[in-house]
Scaffold this motif. Structure first.
Motif, short mmCIF file in Angstrom:
data_model
loop_
_atom_site.label_atom_id
_atom_site.label_comp_id
_atom_site.label_asym_id
_atom_site.label_seq_id
_atom_site.Cartn_x
_atom_site.Cartn_y
_atom_site.Cartn_z
N LEU A 74 20.34 46.85 30.24
CA LEU A 74 21.76 46.52 30.52
C LEU A 74 21.89 44.96 30.21
CD1 LEU A 74 21.22 48.97 32.55
CD2 LEU A 74 23.07 47.87 33.94
N ASP A 75 22.98 44.45 29.82
CA ASP A 75 23.00 43.31 29.54
C ASP A 75 23.91 42.45 30.52
OD1 ASP A 75 23.41 40.40 28.81
OD2 ASP A 75 23.92 41.06 26.48
N LEU A 76 23.59 41.71 31.27
CA LEU A 76 24.31 41.18 32.66
C LEU A 76 25.36 40.17 32.03
CD1 LEU A 76 22.06 41.37 35.58
CD2 LEU A 76 23.80 42.88 34.98
N LEU A 77 25.20 39.65 30.72
CA LEU A 77 26.19 38.66 30.49
C LEU A 77 27.33 39.32 29.65
CD1 LEU A 77 23.42 36.99 30.50
CD2 LEU A 77 24.37 35.97 28.10
N LYS A 78 27.47 40.76 29.70
CA LYS A 78 28.61 41.36 29.43
C LYS A 78 29.28 42.18 30.72
CE LYS A 78 26.77 42.11 24.64
NZ LYS A 78 26.40 43.13 23.69
N LYS A 79 30.53 42.49 30.79
CA LYS A 79 31.14 42.69 31.88
C LYS A 79 31.02 44.24 31.88
CE LYS A 79 35.67 42.61 34.54
NZ LYS A 79 36.96 42.27 34.21
N ILE A 80 31.01 45.02 30.85
CA ILE A 80 31.15 46.47 30.75
C ILE A 80 29.62 46.97 31.43
CG2 ILE A 80 29.63 46.48 28.65
CD1 ILE A 80 31.09 49.09 27.78
N TYR A 81 28.77 46.21 31.73
CA TYR A 81 27.60 46.70 32.51
C TYR A 81 27.47 46.30 33.94
CZ TYR A 81 25.27 47.42 27.97
OH TYR A 81 25.10 47.62 26.55
N TRP A 82 28.61 45.74 34.55
CA TRP A 82 28.79 45.50 35.76
C TRP A 82 29.46 46.81 36.39
CZ3 TRP A 82 26.91 41.40 38.80
CH2 TRP A 82 26.26 40.53 38.01
N GLN A 83 29.26 46.89 37.82
CA GLN A 83 29.95 48.06 38.58
C GLN A 83 31.33 47.42 38.95
OE1 GLN A 83 26.72 48.67 41.38
NE2 GLN A 83 28.35 48.27 43.05
N LYS A 84 32.51 48.38 38.90
CA LYS A 84 33.83 47.81 39.05
C LYS A 84 33.79 47.13 40.60
CE LYS A 84 37.46 49.72 37.42
NZ LYS A 84 38.45 50.67 37.36
N ASN A 85 33.36 47.75 41.47
CA ASN A 85 33.59 47.27 42.88
C ASN A 85 33.03 46.09 43.17
OD1 ASN A 85 30.96 47.87 42.88
ND2 ASN A 85 31.00 49.12 44.97
N ILE A 86 32.33 45.34 42.41
CA ILE A 86 31.74 44.02 42.37
C ILE A 86 32.93 42.99 41.92
CG2 ILE A 86 30.33 42.14 41.40
CD1 ILE A 86 27.95 44.20 41.34
N TYR A 87 33.54 43.36 40.92
CA TYR A 87 34.73 42.38 40.72
C TYR A 87 36.29 43.02 40.73
CZ TYR A 87 34.59 45.37 36.37
OH TYR A 87 34.52 46.26 35.61
#
Length: 401
Positions: free
Chosen positions: A230-243
């Motif tokens: 996972l690359d945390l610099l890219k939004k696609i790798y984050w779960q939606k309920n965080i943002y």
């Protein structure tokens, strides 16, 4: 004269609301053993959000500024260093300045304020024949200084010596854990019971400083089912309920994080001239089990991840470090810059190791000796002369990486 500037780690500077009659604390640093234990049991708490522009607090009447630096992790080490310097003719009466900063903000912003602070000191000491500044940093303070080096535009003439201790160059999984699940353990249960845990997670998601501590070393995060990183610099790798409820703010923080990790943000110390590299010593911890690798469950599309962290995988991904910063994060410059690893000892050797090896790193007698010896190594010292290397210890618990 070679003044010393000390830069502490994250959360080590207390923060106050200056727009009150008594400068109300919004964050109190760990000044005593009691306050440190209380925080580790009941959990830390802060409820001041930052605006999308992270220079400002969300509260319309709130103006937050730095206050004092935590005494417990640092006071003893700094005072003993002062005593040691006063015993050497060359460094007698050397001033030591404490640079506290608002650790919620980007390290790039703190670096700008450090630059202004150093300019202030230059004018304050203009009649003292300053030969150069010396820096001691702990944890995130090393990132502040590394960003400051980028602002110098290759003019390092004022840098005399640098000691960085426990620097999270490539981040730490703990920042992600705090963003996703809170503090964890007993403190998480207590915070949940009084309704604070969710608030705490949402608040720290507005802090650029926390994003800049996210782990970016290889294999920090991987999907369980595909082994894809996972690359945390890219939004696609984050779960939606965080943002989901802070979309614009999250996008802004991610853009700032990418700037921080670019050549214009955090200085790549490999690019420094050799003469400057030779003026730096990095002191890191090893031998303490540290969360290093995190597994993520991937279900369908990445935007539908149910939980960014597989909590059951945390203990499986422990490796050597200082308990907070993985060895692979702090030791990245070992091939080019002198890096000394201090091994965690058992409870009967070094009590502070077992309370919080990372947080109380400067209280470790071996770390203090390294700092003192490095800053006075050119002085005639019979103890140092007897050692094969000036960082050696009788038990061999300090090694050059």
């Amino acid at each position: 004269m070679k003044p010393i500037i000390f830069i502490p780690g994250i959360q080590a500077t207390s923060l106050v609301n200056s727009n009150t009659f008594d400068f109300n604390y919004i964050w109190n640093a760990y000044d005593t053993l009691g306050s440190s234990i209380s925080s580790s049991v009941f959990g830390t708490y802060i409820n001041e959000n930052l605006q999308i522009n992270p220079l400002y607090d969300q509260g319309i009447e709130t103006i937050i500024e730095r206050n004092h630096i935590a005494r417990l992790p640092y006071e003893s080490a700094i005072l003993k260093l002062k005593t040691k310097l006063n015993c050497t003719k060359a460094y007698k009466d050397t001033p030591i300045y404490l640079f506290g900063y608002d650790w919620r903000m980007s390290n790039m912003e703190s670096a700008k304020r450090l630059k202004a602070y150093i300019e202030y000191l230059k004018h304050k000491l203009q009649d003292k024949n300053i030969e150069g500044f010396r820096f001691i940093t702990h944890s995130m303070g090393g990132l502040v200084l590394t960003c400051y080096l980028n602002l110098l535009k290759d003019d390092f003439s004022r840098i005399d010596k640098i000691v960085m201790t426990a620097p999270p160059f490539l981040g730490s999984p703990y920042s992600l854990i705090h963003m996703v699940k809170g503090d964890g353990g007993l403190r998480s249960i207590l915070n949940w019971a009084i309704g604070r845990n969710e608030d705490m997670r949402k608040v720290i998601r507005t802090y650029p400083g926390v994003y800049e501590l996210l782990p970016v070393y290889p294999d920090a995060l991987k999907y369980i089912d595909t082994d894809e990183p996972l690359d945390l610099l890219k939004k696609i790798y984050w779960q939606k309920n965080i943002y989901d409820d802070i979309k614009d703010l999250f996008d802004s923080r991610l853009a700032l994080l990418n700037e921080f990790r670019s050549p214009s943000g955090l200085k790549n110390l490999s690019d420094l001239p050799k003469a400057i590299k030779n003026k730096i010593v990095i002191v890191i911890g090893e031998g303490d089990e540290t969360f290093t690798k995190i597994k993520v469950k991937k279900k369908g599309d990445t935007n539908n991840i149910t939980n960014l962290i597989d909590l059951n995988s945390l203990n499986d991904g422990k490796e050597s470090g200082d308990g907070t910063v993985p060895f692979k994060s702090s030791s990245i410059y070992a091939n080019e810059i002198k890096t000394l690893a201090v091994k965690k000892q058992n409870i009967f050797d070094e009590i502070s190791n077992n309370l919080d090896f990372h947080g109380l790193f400067l209280n470790d007698s071996r770390v203090r000796n390294i700092i003192e010896r490095y800053l006075t190594v050119e002085e005639t010292n019979p103890v140092i002369k007897k050692l094969e290397n000036w960082w050696d210890t009788p038990d061999g618990s300090v090694r050059k990486v």
